[in-house]
Write a protein that holds these residues in place. Structure first.
Motif, PDB file in Angstrom:
ATOM      1  N   SER A 162     -77.767 -66.951 -10.011  1.00  0.00           N
ATOM      2  CA  SER A 162     -76.707 -66.216  -9.311  1.00  0.00           C
ATOM      3  C   SER A 162     -76.085 -65.173 -10.241  1.00  0.00           C
ATOM      4  N   PRO A 163     -75.805 -63.972  -9.751  1.00  0.00           N
ATOM      5  CA  PRO A 163     -75.153 -62.965 -10.595  1.00  0.00           C
ATOM      6  C   PRO A 163     -73.717 -63.318 -10.945  1.00  0.00           C
ATOM      7  N   PHE A 164     -73.149 -64.316 -10.284  1.00  0.00           N
ATOM      8  CA  PHE A 164     -71.785 -64.733 -10.610  1.00  0.00           C
ATOM      9  C   PHE A 164     -71.742 -65.622 -11.854  1.00  0.00           C
ATOM     10  N   VAL A 165     -72.909 -66.113 -12.263  1.00  0.00           N
ATOM     11  CA  VAL A 165     -73.008 -66.959 -13.464  1.00  0.00           C
ATOM     12  C   VAL A 165     -73.483 -66.087 -14.625  1.00  0.00           C
ATOM     13  N   PRO A 166     -72.750 -66.045 -15.735  1.00  0.00           N
ATOM     14  CA  PRO A 166     -73.145 -65.176 -16.857  1.00  0.00           C
ATOM     15  C   PRO A 166     -74.371 -65.694 -17.591  1.00  0.00           C
ATOM     16  N   THR A 167     -75.028 -64.788 -18.288  1.00  0.00           N
ATOM     17  CA  THR A 167     -76.111 -65.157 -19.200  1.00  0.00           C
ATOM     18  C   THR A 167     -75.500 -65.658 -20.507  1.00  0.00           C
ATOM     19  N   PHE A 168     -76.125 -66.673 -21.070  1.00  0.00           N
ATOM     20  CA  PHE A 168     -75.616 -67.296 -22.295  1.00  0.00           C
ATOM     21  C   PHE A 168     -76.708 -67.280 -23.351  1.00  0.00           C
ATOM     22  N   ARG A 169     -76.336 -66.861 -24.558  1.00  0.00           N
ATOM     23  CA  ARG A 169     -77.262 -66.859 -25.695  1.00  0.00           C
ATOM     24  C   ARG A 169     -76.582 -67.536 -26.875  1.00  0.00           C
ATOM     25  N   ALA A 258     -70.402 -76.013 -45.191  1.00  0.00           N
ATOM     26  CA  ALA A 258     -70.644 -75.333 -43.912  1.00  0.00           C
ATOM     27  C   ALA A 258     -71.444 -76.184 -42.935  1.00  0.00           C
ATOM     28  N   ALA A 259     -72.208 -77.162 -43.423  1.00  0.00           N
ATOM     29  CA  ALA A 259     -73.119 -77.903 -42.551  1.00  0.00           C
ATOM     30  C   ALA A 259     -72.413 -78.623 -41.397  1.00  0.00           C
ATOM     31  N   PRO A 260     -71.319 -79.357 -41.619  1.00  0.00           N
ATOM     32  CA  PRO A 260     -70.663 -80.032 -40.488  1.00  0.00           C
ATOM     33  C   PRO A 260     -70.196 -79.063 -39.410  1.00  0.00           C
ATOM     34  N   PHE A 261     -69.682 -77.913 -39.817  1.00  0.00           N
ATOM     35  CA  PHE A 261     -69.261 -76.916 -38.842  1.00  0.00           C
ATOM     36  C   PHE A 261     -70.440 -76.414 -38.017  1.00  0.00           C
ATOM     37  N   VAL A 262     -71.545 -76.083 -38.668  1.00  0.00           N
ATOM     38  CA  VAL A 262     -72.698 -75.533 -37.956  1.00  0.00           C
ATOM     39  C   VAL A 262     -73.272 -76.569 -36.994  1.00  0.00           C
ATOM     40  N   GLN A 263     -73.324 -77.813 -37.416  1.00  0.00           N
ATOM     41  CA  GLN A 263     -73.841 -78.853 -36.532  1.00  0.00           C
ATOM     42  C   GLN A 263     -72.928 -79.070 -35.330  1.00  0.00           C
ATOM     43  N   GLU A 264     -71.625 -79.061 -35.543  1.00  0.00           N
ATOM     44  CA  GLU A 264     -70.695 -79.207 -34.420  1.00  0.00           C
ATOM     45  C   GLU A 264     -70.774 -78.000 -33.494  1.00  0.00           C
ATOM     46  N   LEU A 265     -70.989 -76.825 -34.065  1.00  0.00           N
ATOM     47  CA  LEU A 265     -71.149 -75.627 -33.253  1.00  0.00           C
ATOM     48  C   LEU A 265     -72.302 -75.789 -32.274  1.00  0.00           C
ATOM     49  N   GLY A 266     -73.456 -76.221 -32.767  1.00  0.00           N
ATOM     50  CA  GLY A 266     -74.603 -76.413 -31.879  1.00  0.00           C
ATOM     51  C   GLY A 266     -74.330 -77.432 -30.790  1.00  0.00           C
ATOM     52  N   ARG A 267     -73.672 -78.523 -31.148  1.00  0.00           N
ATOM     53  CA  ARG A 267     -73.385 -79.560 -30.148  1.00  0.00           C
ATOM     54  C   ARG A 267     -72.378 -79.080 -29.117  1.00  0.00           C
ATOM     55  N   GLY A 268     -71.653 -77.992 -29.418  1.00  0.00           N
ATOM     56  CA  GLY A 268     -70.666 -77.480 -28.477  1.00  0.00           C
ATOM     57  C   GLY A 268     -71.181 -76.410 -27.539  1.00  0.00           C
ATOM     58  N   PHE A 269     -72.425 -75.974 -27.711  1.00  0.00           N
ATOM     59  CA  PHE A 269     -72.931 -74.868 -26.892  1.00  0.00           C
ATOM     60  C   PHE A 269     -72.781 -75.130 -25.398  1.00  0.00           C
ATOM     61  N   MET A 270     -73.277 -76.268 -24.962  1.00  0.00           N
ATOM     62  CA  MET A 270     -73.260 -76.529 -23.517  1.00  0.00           C
ATOM     63  C   MET A 270     -71.843 -76.775 -23.003  1.00  0.00           C
ATOM     64  N   ALA A 271     -70.991 -77.344 -23.821  1.00  0.00           N
ATOM     65  CA  ALA A 271     -69.600 -77.576 -23.397  1.00  0.00           C
ATOM     66  C   ALA A 271     -68.852 -76.254 -23.210  1.00  0.00           C
ATOM     67  N   SER A 272     -69.285 -75.216 -23.928  1.00  0.00           N
ATOM     68  CA  SER A 272     -68.633 -73.908 -23.783  1.00  0.00           C
ATOM     69  C   SER A 272     -69.129 -73.159 -22.572  1.00  0.00           C
ATOM     70  N   TYR A 273     -70.308 -73.522 -22.080  1.00  0.00           N
ATOM     71  CA  TYR A 273     -70.962 -72.731 -21.029  1.00  0.00           C
ATOM     72  C   TYR A 273     -71.088 -73.437 -19.680  1.00  0.00           C
ATOM     73  N   LEU A 274     -71.406 -74.733 -19.686  1.00  0.00           N
ATOM     74  CA  LEU A 274     -71.642 -75.429 -18.420  1.00  0.00           C
ATOM     75  C   LEU A 274     -70.470 -75.362 -17.445  1.00  0.00           C
ATOM     76  N   PRO A 275     -69.247 -75.532 -17.891  1.00  0.00           N
ATOM     77  CA  PRO A 275     -68.134 -75.441 -16.918  1.00  0.00           C
ATOM     78  C   PRO A 275     -68.086 -74.096 -16.210  1.00  0.00           C
ATOM     79  N   LEU A 276     -68.408 -73.013 -16.908  1.00  0.00           N
ATOM     80  CA  LEU A 276     -68.402 -71.689 -16.290  1.00  0.00           C
ATOM     81  C   LEU A 276     -69.550 -71.566 -15.287  1.00  0.00           C
ATOM     82  N   ALA A 277     -70.725 -72.050 -15.695  1.00  0.00           N
ATOM     83  CA  ALA A 277     -71.882 -71.962 -14.800  1.00  0.00           C
ATOM     84  C   ALA A 277     -71.680 -72.798 -13.545  1.00  0.00           C
TER      85      ALA A 277
END
Length: 280
Positions: A162-169, A258-277
């Motif tokens: 749907s065009p109402f759902v943004p693209t996520f990278r 930096a490693a704990p931050f980067v790992q938490e960042l990856g685990r947060g990808f879907m939590a940042s995007y799924l609610p919008l989608a």
């Protein structure tokens, strides 16, 4: 490749530990494990002592980082399939250079929520080209042409139906040279087709809170990095609504790991995007 439990590729243990040195203790599963072995798992890591392995992997964080990437890929794809409810990911495992480079590409097509979504893990080893070595030296690292390097990343691009759902990278990545110089990179950004200001505020607030938990200097710096990276000079505008982007992150701005931050960042990808989608 030899199965890890044969006599030709022994796990590190008491009887051979005296023969080990720091230069030949390595950790990687997918190079030396026969995929036909019933115990094979790309998310399991062992320490190997095997001449073939030693030519391919000598780096300090390979095993843990690769395990994290494959686990992250599985989590992302599982969550996406549940939310989509209509399609599943196909999976393609590839390798080259006798197993020195390998990865898994997973793609979902024709879904209810996503027209096409891809999440890939890539592990690459090679020699630094003149161009790459020059680029690294310009950032203050001391490397030479033909130095060995190791790089591994998980990247994802989700295109909506749907065009109402943004693209996520988004992506997280790690790079290390034979001289033990290493750093992380990564980021996440949103490209909408229709404007919903509340979605954009949620997206940026999510990453600000995540960054602030580790170092309050990061979010302004990484947000600006994303704005700069995705600026289109020929159009005089930015692509999408931004997010965060960073590279050559050896330590956090305040000096933390930096490693704990980067790992938490990856685990947060879907939590940042799924609610919008899901909402659109």
């Amino acid at each position: 490749s030899k199965c890890w439990n044969t006599t030709e590729c022994q796990p590190f243990s008491g009887q051979n530990k005296n023969a080990m040195t720091m230069s030949n203790i390595i950790a990687i599963v997918s190079v030396c494990v026969d995929k036909k072995c019933p115990t094979f798992s790309p998310r399991t890591s062992f320490a190997f002592f095997h001449p073939h392995c030693l030519k391919l992997a000598r780096y300090s964080h390979e095993s843990n980082w690769e395990a994290y990437l494959f686990d992250l890929q599985s989590q992302i794809c599982n969550q996406a399939e549940i939310e989509d409810g209509n399609s599943t990911f196909c999976s393609h495992r590839w390798e080259r250079d006798n197993g020195a480079c390998f990865g898994t590409t997973r793609v979902l097509q024709g879904g209810r929520l996503w027209g096409k979504a891809a999440c890939s893990v890539s592990v690459v080893r090679g020699k630094l080209s003149q161009e790459r070595a020059s680029a690294i030296r310009s950032r203050g690292q001391s490397v030479q042409v033909e130095d060995s390097y190791y790089a591994a990343a998980c990247s994802m691009v989700f295109h909506s139906e749907s065009p109402f759902v943004p693209t996520f990278r988004a992506d997280v990545r790690y790079f290390e040279t034979e001289s033990r110089q290493s750093w992380f990179g990564g980021g996440a950004d949103l490209t909408p087709y229709y404007v919903f200001d509340e979605d954009f505020r949620y997206f940026h607030r999510f990453y600000k809170q995540l960054c602030d938990q580790h170092d309050i200097e990061m979010y302004p710096r990484f947000k600006q990095g994303c704005d700069d990276y995705f600026f289109l000079p020929h159009r005089g505008e930015h692509r999408g609504v931004g997010g965060i982007f960073f590279d050559h992150l050896e330590r956090l701005p305040g000096g933390g790991d930096a490693a704990p931050f980067v790992q938490e960042l990856g685990r947060g990808f879907m939590a940042s995007y799924l609610p919008l989608a899901a909402a659109r």
